[in-house]
Design a protein around this motif. Sequence first.
Motif, PDB file in Angstrom:
ATOM      1  N   GLU A 163      -8.002 -53.795 -59.198  1.00 15.44           N
ATOM      2  CA  GLU A 163      -9.137 -54.290 -59.337  1.00 15.44           C
ATOM      3  C   GLU A 163      -9.763 -54.685 -57.841  1.00 15.44           C
ATOM      4  O   GLU A 163     -10.778 -54.885 -57.510  1.00 15.44           O
ATOM      5  CB  GLU A 163      -9.440 -55.481 -60.103  1.00 15.44           C
ATOM      6  CG  GLU A 163      -9.879 -54.963 -61.583  1.00 15.44           C
ATOM      7  CD  GLU A 163      -9.679 -56.081 -62.628  1.00 15.44           C
ATOM      8  OE1 GLU A 163      -9.491 -57.299 -62.062  1.00 15.44           O
ATOM      9  OE2 GLU A 163      -9.443 -55.743 -63.736  1.00 15.44           O
TER      10      GLU A 163
ATOM     11  N   ARG B  93     -11.041 -54.354 -54.328  1.00 12.09           N
ATOM     12  CA  ARG B  93     -12.256 -53.375 -53.600  1.00 12.09           C
ATOM     13  C   ARG B  93     -12.511 -53.896 -52.048  1.00 12.09           C
ATOM     14  O   ARG B  93     -13.089 -53.331 -51.506  1.00 12.09           O
ATOM     15  CB  ARG B  93     -13.369 -53.746 -54.472  1.00 12.09           C
ATOM     16  CG  ARG B  93     -13.317 -52.979 -55.767  1.00 12.09           C
ATOM     17  CD  ARG B  93     -13.297 -51.606 -55.905  1.00 12.09           C
ATOM     18  NE  ARG B  93     -13.185 -51.160 -57.234  1.00 12.09           N
ATOM     19  CZ  ARG B  93     -12.082 -50.846 -57.874  1.00 12.09           C
ATOM     20  NH1 ARG B  93     -10.892 -51.108 -57.246  1.00 12.09           N
ATOM     21  NH2 ARG B  93     -11.790 -50.636 -58.979  1.00 12.09           N
ATOM     22  N   SER B  94     -11.798 -55.003 -51.488  1.00 12.13           N
ATOM     23  CA  SER B  94     -12.182 -55.656 -50.419  1.00 12.13           C
ATOM     24  C   SER B  94     -11.066 -56.196 -49.935  1.00 12.13           C
ATOM     25  O   SER B  94      -9.897 -56.639 -50.758  1.00 12.13           O
ATOM     26  CB  SER B  94     -13.232 -56.230 -50.308  1.00 12.13           C
ATOM     27  OG  SER B  94     -13.159 -57.731 -51.291  1.00 12.13           O
TER      28      SER B  94
ATOM     29  N   SER C   2      -9.874 -48.203 -51.281  1.00 10.78           N
ATOM     30  CA  SER C   2     -11.391 -48.965 -51.984  1.00 10.78           C
ATOM     31  C   SER C   2     -12.314 -48.400 -50.506  1.00 10.78           C
ATOM     32  O   SER C   2     -13.159 -48.078 -50.629  1.00 10.78           O
ATOM     33  CB  SER C   2     -11.215 -50.091 -52.084  1.00 10.78           C
ATOM     34  OG  SER C   2     -12.442 -50.721 -52.157  1.00 10.78           O
TER      35      SER C   2
ATOM     36  N   LYS D 154     -15.387 -45.346 -49.569  1.00 12.01           N
ATOM     37  CA  LYS D 154     -16.932 -45.786 -49.224  1.00 12.01           C
ATOM     38  C   LYS D 154     -17.348 -44.713 -47.979  1.00 12.01           C
ATOM     39  O   LYS D 154     -18.563 -44.461 -47.757  1.00 12.01           O
ATOM     40  CB  LYS D 154     -16.917 -47.024 -48.450  1.00 12.01           C
ATOM     41  CG  LYS D 154     -16.564 -47.995 -49.660  1.00 12.01           C
ATOM     42  CD  LYS D 154     -16.608 -49.506 -49.041  1.00 12.01           C
ATOM     43  CE  LYS D 154     -16.337 -50.643 -50.181  1.00 12.01           C
ATOM     44  NZ  LYS D 154     -15.960 -51.987 -49.527  1.00 12.01           N
TER      45      LYS D 154
END
Length: 149
Positions: free
Chosen positions: A34, A36-37, A70, A74
């Motif tokens: 999970e 993401r950053s 992640s 982007k």
Amino acid sequence: QEAVDLDIRTTAFIPETYVESNAGRLDCYKQIAEIRSTEDYKRVCLSMEEMYGRLPQETLNLLVIAVLKSYAAKFGVKKISVGPKGGALEFAALDSLGDDRLQAAMEKYRGAVELEMTSAPTLRFPPKEDGGKTMVQMTKFLKFASTFA
């Protein structure tokens, strides 16, 4: 977001000696999935360290892969490679490199990253002491790029 292919030649897993129970390891893998950053990365690191102690390098690598993947997604990165020769971010299309955010990062990291156009538009990163450190450098590059609106 499209899936990013990984070709990462470094050990990345949660050893049974670190998290003994299968349920505990499964829970850790879920938390890692999970990420993401870098904020998520730090939160999962702290949570795992509070529960199981200092993270072994192969587990840290797993967390770095998650955050790198992640950020890469982007920017239209098609494939992430890490090995003895360093790291590479391969883009699906040339116009991905026209992204102002990537341009800013390439400017900041001039000399530490090179553009290659042989088979696909690719940003190459020189090898560090190990794959984990190479991935950290790649993550810092993409994180810097993502700070631009």
